[in-house]
Design a protein around this motif. Structure first.
Motif, PDB file in Angstrom:
ATOM      1  N   SER A 122     -33.975  13.845 -21.845  1.00 45.22           N
ATOM      2  CA  SER A 122     -33.129  14.619 -22.764  1.00 45.22           C
ATOM      3  C   SER A 122     -33.895  15.193 -23.937  1.00 45.22           C
ATOM      4  O   SER A 122     -33.330  15.924 -24.748  1.00 45.22           O
ATOM      5  N   SER A 123     -35.166  14.844 -24.085  1.00 46.65           N
ATOM      6  CA  SER A 123     -35.942  15.449 -25.176  1.00 46.65           C
ATOM      7  C   SER A 123     -37.434  15.311 -24.906  1.00 46.65           C
ATOM      8  O   SER A 123     -37.842  14.671 -23.927  1.00 46.65           O
ATOM      9  N   GLY A 124     -38.218  15.927 -25.776  1.00 45.00           N
ATOM     10  CA  GLY A 124     -39.667  15.739 -25.792  1.00 45.00           C
ATOM     11  C   GLY A 124     -40.370  15.935 -24.460  1.00 45.00           C
ATOM     12  O   GLY A 124     -40.111  16.895 -23.723  1.00 45.00           O
ATOM     13  N   CYS A 161     -30.554   9.523 -18.277  1.00 47.81           N
ATOM     14  CA  CYS A 161     -30.437   9.549 -19.738  1.00 47.81           C
ATOM     15  C   CYS A 161     -29.267   8.731 -20.253  1.00 47.81           C
ATOM     16  O   CYS A 161     -28.256   8.589 -19.583  1.00 47.81           O
ATOM     17  N   ARG A 162     -29.430   8.244 -21.481  1.00 52.26           N
ATOM     18  CA  ARG A 162     -28.364   7.412 -22.059  1.00 52.26           C
ATOM     19  C   ARG A 162     -27.239   8.242 -22.651  1.00 52.26           C
ATOM     20  O   ARG A 162     -26.152   7.735 -22.887  1.00 52.26           O
ATOM     21  N   ASN A 163     -27.527   9.521 -22.941  1.00 52.78           N
ATOM     22  CA  ASN A 163     -26.501  10.381 -23.529  1.00 52.78           C
ATOM     23  C   ASN A 163     -26.311  11.589 -22.615  1.00 52.78           C
ATOM     24  O   ASN A 163     -27.092  12.544 -22.637  1.00 52.78           O
ATOM     25  N   ASP A 202     -28.979   3.631 -19.414  1.00 50.55           N
ATOM     26  CA  ASP A 202     -29.375   3.081 -20.707  1.00 50.55           C
ATOM     27  C   ASP A 202     -30.358   1.949 -20.432  1.00 50.55           C
ATOM     28  O   ASP A 202     -29.976   0.877 -19.955  1.00 50.55           O
ATOM     29  N   LEU A 203     -31.614   2.207 -20.734  1.00 55.61           N
ATOM     30  CA  LEU A 203     -32.659   1.216 -20.433  1.00 55.61           C
ATOM     31  C   LEU A 203     -32.558  -0.030 -21.300  1.00 55.61           C
ATOM     32  O   LEU A 203     -33.196  -1.040 -21.003  1.00 55.61           O
ATOM     33  N   ALA A 204     -31.768   0.048 -22.363  1.00 58.67           N
ATOM     34  CA  ALA A 204     -31.597  -1.122 -23.220  1.00 58.67           C
ATOM     35  C   ALA A 204     -30.498  -2.042 -22.704  1.00 58.67           C
ATOM     36  O   ALA A 204     -30.010  -2.917 -23.427  1.00 58.67           O
ATOM     37  N   TYR A 248     -52.058   9.433 -20.430  1.00 54.74           N
ATOM     38  CA  TYR A 248     -51.879   9.735 -21.848  1.00 54.74           C
ATOM     39  C   TYR A 248     -51.840  11.250 -21.937  1.00 54.74           C
ATOM     40  O   TYR A 248     -52.845  11.923 -21.719  1.00 54.74           O
ATOM     41  N   PRO A 249     -50.648  11.800 -22.224  1.00 56.15           N
ATOM     42  CA  PRO A 249     -50.513  13.253 -22.143  1.00 56.15           C
ATOM     43  C   PRO A 249     -51.133  14.005 -23.311  1.00 56.15           C
ATOM     44  O   PRO A 249     -51.172  15.231 -23.305  1.00 56.15           O
ATOM     45  N   GLY A 250     -51.633  13.302 -24.331  1.00 56.82           N
ATOM     46  CA  GLY A 250     -52.102  13.940 -25.557  1.00 56.82           C
ATOM     47  C   GLY A 250     -51.131  13.625 -26.674  1.00 56.82           C
ATOM     48  O   GLY A 250     -50.064  13.055 -26.422  1.00 56.82           O
ATOM     49  N   THR A 305     -44.749  16.625 -32.239  1.00 58.34           N
ATOM     50  CA  THR A 305     -43.467  17.221 -32.632  1.00 58.34           C
ATOM     51  C   THR A 305     -42.245  16.566 -31.992  1.00 58.34           C
ATOM     52  O   THR A 305     -41.127  16.955 -32.272  1.00 58.34           O
ATOM     53  N   THR A 306     -42.418  15.576 -31.123  1.00 61.32           N
ATOM     54  CA  THR A 306     -41.246  15.063 -30.402  1.00 61.32           C
ATOM     55  C   THR A 306     -40.408  14.128 -31.267  1.00 61.32           C
ATOM     56  O   THR A 306     -40.813  13.712 -32.352  1.00 61.32           O
ATOM     57  N   GLY A 307     -39.255  13.773 -30.721  1.00 63.69           N
ATOM     58  CA  GLY A 307     -38.323  12.889 -31.411  1.00 63.69           C
ATOM     59  C   GLY A 307     -38.848  11.466 -31.562  1.00 63.69           C
ATOM     60  O   GLY A 307     -38.251  10.651 -32.275  1.00 63.69           O
ATOM     61  N   LEU A 308     -39.971  11.168 -30.910  1.00 63.21           N
ATOM     62  CA  LEU A 308     -40.502   9.807 -30.968  1.00 63.21           C
ATOM     63  C   LEU A 308     -40.737   9.365 -32.415  1.00 63.21           C
ATOM     64  O   LEU A 308     -40.637   8.190 -32.734  1.00 63.21           O
ATOM     65  N   PHE A 309     -41.032  10.335 -33.246  1.00 64.36           N
ATOM     66  CA  PHE A 309     -41.357  10.006 -34.630  1.00 64.36           C
ATOM     67  C   PHE A 309     -40.141  10.122 -35.549  1.00 64.36           C
ATOM     68  O   PHE A 309     -40.265  10.134 -36.759  1.00 64.36           O
ATOM     69  N   ARG A 310     -38.958  10.197 -34.953  1.00 63.86           N
ATOM     70  CA  ARG A 310     -37.753  10.433 -35.750  1.00 63.86           C
ATOM     71  C   ARG A 310     -37.454   9.312 -36.729  1.00 63.86           C
ATOM     72  O   ARG A 310     -36.815   9.537 -37.742  1.00 63.86           O
TER      73      ARG A 310
END
Ligand code: NDP
Length: 315
Positions: free
Chosen positions: A11-13, A34-36, A60-62, A220-222, A226-231
């Protein structure tokens, strides 16, 4: 026939960019796990993935219950499984206290490692049954778990220790919320989970590659700054991280380019070698990268596999 690929966290990134890259070839049907549901559907439309090339399935992986339900739902869809991409992740670098999955595992390791571990184990049979020429199980890794690199040496460093916290249930009650049994540190928990991802890929390779012909790989994609990982990071970090990666470390890649790289690992006929951790050089050529000592420790990989099996209810 078209291949079917499941991508978690599409769903993102990186996951979304990979879904787009594969869907655009016209050779893949992408299942966005995806969870959403609504967010995923909107995301697919926003990047122009056409209707016939994707479907969204709830995952939902959690929650291990949700992982099991997902595997059932997927099977009932009647589609073959040709590639599985374990991509979703959470990163909680500023968390002061641990948070937990439905089953009470620390959230980063619970989601990024244990959820994917169960998913991959449950879907292994489906991959085995596929008659696709190249069957692949890809688990996204990261440089940050690799202490043989500069980025992997930024503290807190990944370290699974003797897995005592994980073996104790990772629940912050009877055991520590950290794999090594130490005090909670959100940034470290993420790095530890990535080491688990890379160890798991290699253990899959050792146990199943010869018998099944499935390609197991990580990458390791680099730095996709800019992705949501750092939100969850502090605003100043979010402001400075992309230009820092672009101009100082020069490790920056766009989401589109990173998605192209992961798509390559999923579908390029020349990347069928199993047990490999792929990276890309400055000219964007793929190469087999070295993992750190801990991330390539076969004994630890076996132990991690056995402890994880118990936690997710497979043993
Ligand atoms: P994003 O945050 O953009 O994407 C993460 C995805 O995971 C989202 O789609 C998110 O869903 C999903 N997700 C999170 N928790 C769950 C859950 N419980 N169940 C299902 N899905 C979940 O980050 P990236 O695209 O950057 O990260 C993708 C992968 O790339 C990760 O494995 C990460 O470790 C790896 N990586 C990233 C790097 C980078 O620089 N960004 C560098 C190296 C590796 P939702 O949209 O609902 O939030």
């Amino acid at each position: 026939r078209k291949g079917t690929v499941i991508i978690t966290g599409a769903s993102s990134g990186l996951g979304l960019a990979t879904a787009k890259a594969l869907a655009e070839t016209g050779e893949w049907h992408v299942i966005m796990a995806c969870r959403n549901f609504l967010k995923a559907d909107k995301a697919a439309k926003s990047v122009g993935i056409t209707k016939e090339n994707y479907s969204v399935m709830h995952l939902d992986l959690a929650s291990l219950e949700s992982v099991r339900q997902f595997a059932d739902t997927f099977r009932r869809s009647g589609r073959p499984l040709d590639a599985l991409v374990c991509n979703a992740a959470v990163y909680l670098p500023t968390a002061k206290e641990p948070t937990y999955t439905a089953e009470g595992f620390e959230l980063s390791v619970g989601t990024n490692h244990l959820g994917h571990f169960l998913l991959a184990r449950l879907l292994l049979d489906d991959l085995k049954q596929s008659d696709y020429p190249y069957k692949r199980l890809i688990i996204v890794g990261s440089i940050t778990g690799n202490t043989n690199t500069l980025a992997g040496n930024v503290p807190p460093k990944a370290n699974l220790g003797d897995l005592r916290g994980l073996a104790g249930g990772l629940n912050g009650i009877q055991s520590s919320a950290m794999i090594d049994g130490g005090d909670f540190d959100g940034a470290k928990a993420y790095k530890d989970s990535k080491v688990c991802n890379m160890l798991t890929m290699q253990e899959f390779h050792r146990r199943y590659h010869e018998e099944t012909g499935i390609t197991f790989a990580s990458l390791y994609p680099g730095c996709i700054a800019t992705t949501g990982l750092f939100r969850e990071h502090i605003p100043l970090f979010r402001l400075l991280f992309p230009p820092f990666q672009k101009y100082i470390t020069k490790g920056y890649v766009s989401e589109e380019e990173a998605g192209g790289r992961l798509a390559q690992v999923v579908s390029d006929p020349s990347l069928t070698k199993s047990g490999v951790y792929w990276s890309w050089n400055k000219n964007s050529e793929s190469f087999e990268n070295q993992l750190s000592k801990e991330a390539s420790d076969a004994e630890k990989a076996r132990k991690l596999w056995e402890v994880s099996e118990k936690l997710v209810g497979l043993a």
